[in-house]
Structure formats: structure tokens, C-alpha cells
Write a protein that holds these residues in place. Sequence first.
Motif, PDB file in Angstrom:
ATOM      1  N   ALA A  29       0.819  -1.215   0.000  1.00 44.50           N
ATOM      2  CA  ALA A  29       0.000   0.000   0.000  1.00 44.50           C
ATOM      3  C   ALA A  29       0.850   1.262   0.000  1.00 44.50           C
ATOM      4  CB  ALA A  29      -0.935  -0.002   1.205  1.00 44.50           C
ATOM      5  N   ILE A 107       8.538  -9.184   8.413  1.00 48.43           N
ATOM      6  CA  ILE A 107       7.491  -8.177   8.598  1.00 48.43           C
ATOM      7  C   ILE A 107       6.759  -7.914   7.294  1.00 48.43           C
ATOM      8  CG2 ILE A 107       9.036  -6.201   8.219  1.00 48.43           C
ATOM      9  CD1 ILE A 107       6.298  -6.131  10.824  1.00 48.43           C
ATOM     10  N   ARG A 114      -1.734 -10.033   6.653  1.00 46.82           N
ATOM     11  CA  ARG A 114      -2.783  -9.361   7.407  1.00 46.82           C
ATOM     12  C   ARG A 114      -3.738  -8.635   6.470  1.00 46.82           C
ATOM     13  NH1 ARG A 114      -1.997  -3.728  10.665  1.00 46.82           N
ATOM     14  NH2 ARG A 114      -0.753  -3.299   8.815  1.00 46.82           N
ATOM     15  N   PRO A 172      13.654  -2.526  14.691  1.00 48.66           N
ATOM     16  CA  PRO A 172      13.763  -1.095  14.997  1.00 48.66           C
ATOM     17  C   PRO A 172      13.528  -0.811  16.480  1.00 48.66           C
ATOM     18  CG  PRO A 172      12.266  -1.457  13.154  1.00 48.66           C
ATOM     19  CD  PRO A 172      12.566  -2.790  13.733  1.00 48.66           C
TER      20      PRO A 172
ATOM     21  N   GLY B  27      -3.640  -0.596   8.841  1.00 49.97           N
ATOM     22  CA  GLY B  27      -2.451   0.238   8.812  1.00 49.97           C
ATOM     23  C   GLY B  27      -2.723   1.587   8.168  1.00 49.97           C
ATOM     24  N   ALA B  29      -1.289   3.396   5.604  1.00 51.37           N
ATOM     25  CA  ALA B  29      -1.297   3.569   4.151  1.00 51.37           C
ATOM     26  C   ALA B  29      -2.536   2.970   3.502  1.00 51.37           C
ATOM     27  CB  ALA B  29      -0.035   2.970   3.545  1.00 51.37           C
ATOM     28  N   ILE B 109       1.604  -1.872  15.456  1.00 52.71           N
ATOM     29  CA  ILE B 109       2.740  -1.086  15.958  1.00 52.71           C
ATOM     30  C   ILE B 109       4.008  -1.388  15.167  1.00 52.71           C
ATOM     31  CG2 ILE B 109       4.291  -0.752  17.922  1.00 52.71           C
ATOM     32  CD1 ILE B 109       1.919  -1.144  19.782  1.00 52.71           C
ATOM     33  N   LEU B 110       4.276  -2.659  14.964  1.00 51.04           N
ATOM     34  CA  LEU B 110       5.538  -3.027  14.320  1.00 51.04           C
ATOM     35  C   LEU B 110       5.604  -2.574  12.870  1.00 51.04           C
ATOM     36  CD1 LEU B 110       5.971  -6.567  15.878  1.00 51.04           C
ATOM     37  CD2 LEU B 110       7.370  -4.546  16.330  1.00 51.04           C
ATOM     38  N   SER B 111       4.497  -2.707  12.157  1.00 51.77           N
ATOM     39  CA  SER B 111       4.578  -2.322  10.746  1.00 51.77           C
ATOM     40  C   SER B 111       4.585  -0.811  10.583  1.00 51.77           C
ATOM     41  CB  SER B 111       3.450  -2.970   9.941  1.00 51.77           C
ATOM     42  OG  SER B 111       2.197  -2.561  10.423  1.00 51.77           O
ATOM     43  N   GLU B 112       3.953  -0.093  11.484  1.00 49.75           N
ATOM     44  CA  GLU B 112       4.012   1.372  11.381  1.00 49.75           C
ATOM     45  C   GLU B 112       5.390   1.894  11.758  1.00 49.75           C
ATOM     46  OE1 GLU B 112       1.889   2.965   9.805  1.00 49.75           O
ATOM     47  OE2 GLU B 112       0.326   1.430   9.748  1.00 49.75           O
ATOM     48  N   ILE B 113       6.013   1.245  12.720  1.00 48.87           N
ATOM     49  CA  ILE B 113       7.379   1.649  13.075  1.00 48.87           C
ATOM     50  C   ILE B 113       8.324   1.401  11.913  1.00 48.87           C
ATOM     51  CG2 ILE B 113       9.377   0.915  14.431  1.00 48.87           C
ATOM     52  CD1 ILE B 113       7.679   0.900  16.858  1.00 48.87           C
ATOM     53  N   ARG B 114       8.098   0.302  11.213  1.00 55.32           N
ATOM     54  CA  ARG B 114       8.905   0.046  10.032  1.00 55.32           C
ATOM     55  C   ARG B 114       8.797   1.194   9.035  1.00 55.32           C
ATOM     56  NH1 ARG B 114       7.219  -4.062   5.205  1.00 55.32           N
ATOM     57  NH2 ARG B 114       5.230  -3.104   5.637  1.00 55.32           N
ATOM     58  N   ASN B 115       7.593   1.701   8.867  1.00 53.14           N
ATOM     59  CA  ASN B 115       7.375   2.761   7.885  1.00 53.14           C
ATOM     60  C   ASN B 115       7.828   4.132   8.355  1.00 53.14           C
ATOM     61  OD1 ASN B 115       6.244   0.931   6.126  1.00 53.14           O
ATOM     62  ND2 ASN B 115       4.151   1.341   6.796  1.00 53.14           N
ATOM     63  N   LYS B 121       9.907   5.636  16.945  1.00 48.71           N
ATOM     64  CA  LYS B 121      10.713   4.935  17.946  1.00 48.71           C
ATOM     65  C   LYS B 121      10.803   5.713  19.252  1.00 48.71           C
ATOM     66  CE  LYS B 121      14.425   4.250  15.667  1.00 48.71           C
ATOM     67  NZ  LYS B 121      15.748   3.875  15.158  1.00 48.71           N
TER      68      LYS B 121
END
Lengths: 210, 210
Positions: A29, A107, A114, A172, B27, B29, B109-115, B121
Motif C-alpha cells: 500500500a 514483517i 494481514r 527497529p 495500517g 497507508a 505497531i511493528l509495521s508502522e514503526i517500520r514505515n 521509535k
Amino acid sequence: MAKKKELDINTEAKIKNAAKNVFHKKGFAATRTRDIAEAAGINLALLNYYFRSKEKLFHIIIQETMQDFMKSFHGIFNDEKTTLDEKLELVASHYIDLLVEQPDIPIFILSEIRNNPEELKEKFQSRHLFFESVFAKQFQKEVEQGKIVNLSMSQFMMNLMGLLVFPFVASPLIKATSELDDTAYQEQMLQRKKLFPIWMKRIMYTKEGN
Amino acid sequence: MAKKKELDINTEAKIKNAAKNVFHKKGFAATRTRDIAEAAGINLALLNYYFRSKEKLFHIIIQETMQDFMKSFHGIFNDEKTTLDEKLELVASHYIDLLVEQPDIPIFILSEIRNNPEELKEKFQSRHLFFESVFAKQFQKEVEQGKIVNLSMSQFMMNLMGLLVFPFVASPLIKATSELDDTAYQEQMLQRKKLFPIWMKRIMYTKEGN
DNA sequence: GTCTATAACGTGATAGAC
DNA sequence: GTCTATCACGTTATAGAC
């Protein structure tokens, strides 16, 4: 002589490679086809010329990513000549090396699943991969012998994947909370290659009340 | 009498609640503001009236989500009156219940932190939360006493989070590969409330060569 | 505060020259 | 095969009536 390493020759491969990097990093996305084109050093129109659409390109990438990720499990888990303990060592060694190289894979896979459970789950037909493997038979045998207690095969697989994969999914966060720079983090991961089998064996073979 | 449960009264709360659900599930996006408006049962314009922009609304949601998720760690890990083992039991019990209720939180949380690593952080300032807690002191003490071997605090925290959180991050995959329906999956998770502390103790206290 | 209508913009995809 | 220019569409955000 074998085909020369194709770095610049094949533009289709160049696009696919760029797509892999960008999709892995940002997910479907959040990536724009323009990002991919730029990363590939080509024009946006070429992307559609070769792959018809963003979706088609994406399916190719996630398909290959999943396949590449799972295939080593099959080889390791179905080797009749290695013991259960040896398989744990082989899995740790192989996958930690792989994930140090390509930490975005887990991830990426998990967050895309998901977003599209029905379609992608079936590509991940790992049911027989895990539960009908030589590994599963060896595990079951030790359960029957009473060597393994308080641990079903499915709970065990969750633990295995959790200990193996989670540190990369949460990298991260781990870097931030542990105040590790990239090299220190990487050392911790490599350390886990020898520690993971130790911990797994503790989980499997310890009985309470020693 | 206390304020009545506000289900429909406050539209601002209605929007925030809908935003939380949609963002958690898809998420940043992949969610459209229209999705949120529809889920909230209000018009799209109202969303901007109350929250100015999609980004501003998102920041509120992820901020609160992270805070809510982390805050229980603080309470449990800094209780001087409980032992290390008891803390493990409390963490498992609390977080597995929480995650059975809201399984989307970790992957969100994890995928948004990745982005958005740099920005998010810091909101997750859990450094002192983990490493300067009563729990950390108790852990360190047992290391010094030689009770805990082959396990540093940071490796231990990765293991803890991995065993606790990963089964929820990977739930679609687990359901597929284990052929569990939703209730069977949930039972497995609830089972982990008592198994998790057992496994963690095995990892901590077993020494090789028994 | 809440709505409808619409503006402003970003993105995926294509037409057409070379 | 590769490019530039542009279309078509979806989405965020806002103007303005009520």
C-alpha cells in the motif's frame, strides 16, 4: 561459460529487483510505482510495459519471497539423517544468516498476509511442511517417550518461530530500547545462532521439579 | 453517579474509536478516511472538522495504542513485592488476555514503526522501562549468582517478547498451517498463559550437562 | 455541528513519438 | 524497447449551505 552476472543487461530483472527492495521495505500500500521505477533507474512506463500492473508485479514478488523463505525449512526438516537437535542448529544457522542479510522479509510477509489473508495464506501451504515432516515424527516420538513434556507440536512451532523470527520483526524497536547500533545489533543476532538451539532444548527437555 | 457509558453521545469519540479499529486492522497507508467515516457512521467532512487531517488522527491513535500497550509492563516490572517468577506469570496473564481481545495491536505497531522508524521509535521510550526496572535488577542478581547462564538481559527480553507476542503477530499464518479455527486458536493462546512462564523458567534456569 | 458538493492533489496506467 | 506527455481515477481536504 555460464551466463555473466546480469547487473545492468536485463531491464526486466532490474525492475523486479527494485520492486523486491521497495515492496519489502514499505509494503504494497505504501509503495508507489514511481518509487520502483526510480529505484530501477528506468521510466515509469516501462514498469507497466513489462508487468502490466502494480498488482501483478507485487504478486510475483511476494510469491517468490514466500517460496524462497519457506523452501529451506523443507530441506532441513525432512532430512532423515539428522537428529532433532541437529535440525534446530541447522535451522538457526541458516535462517539467522538469511535474516541478517534480508531482515525485512518477515514483517513484509506478515503484514501483507494481514491485509489479504484469504488470498495469501494458501500460497503459504506450510501445513504439511511442518506437521508431516520427519522433524514432526521425531518430535512426536520424544513426546511419546516422555522426554518432552508440557509442549505440543503446535505450541513448539510457535515458540520456534517466535524465538527465531521475532527479533527481526521488531528490530527497529530492539535497536531503540537496547541502544544498540547496527553492528552491535547484528552481533546479538549472530550470537543467537548458537544460543537459540540451547534455549530450544531447554524448553523441550527440562522437566519441572528437578 | 458516574458518567454514562458514552456509546453514541460524543461524535469525536465515535470517530476516534472507528479510526482505532480501522487503522489497527489495515495500517495507515491502506486505510482511507472514507473507511473511518463509514465505520463511525458519520460524514467524511466531520472527520476533518474534528481532527484536521488523516495524519493528525493517525498520530493520536498510534500514540495512545503504544502507550496503552506499554503501560502495564511498567506496573508489573517495577513491583518490589513480586519475585521474578511471579512477574513472568503476571505478564503472561495480562498480555495474553489483552492480545486475545485486541490481536491486531502488535502487527500494527511493528509495521508502522517500520514505515516511520525515526519518528515513532522515540515515542516508544521503553529503554528505562525494561533495563532500569526492578525486574532488570532481579534478573541481574540471578545472573551474578550464577543461577542464570547463557542469557543476557537483552537476549532475554527478545525471547520474552518473541514467545509472548509472536503468536499474535503471525496469527493468520498459524491458523492456516495448524488448521485451527478461531476458537481452537484462542484456546491455544489461553493455554500459553500457564505454559509461557514454565518455558521462560526453563530458558533461564536450566544449565547444560544435567 | 453536520451535511453536500467540489476543489486540489497524487497515483496507476496508457497513448504515441522515437 | 524506451521515453515524454497525459489521461483517468481515487482520495484527502475544504467551501459553503443549513
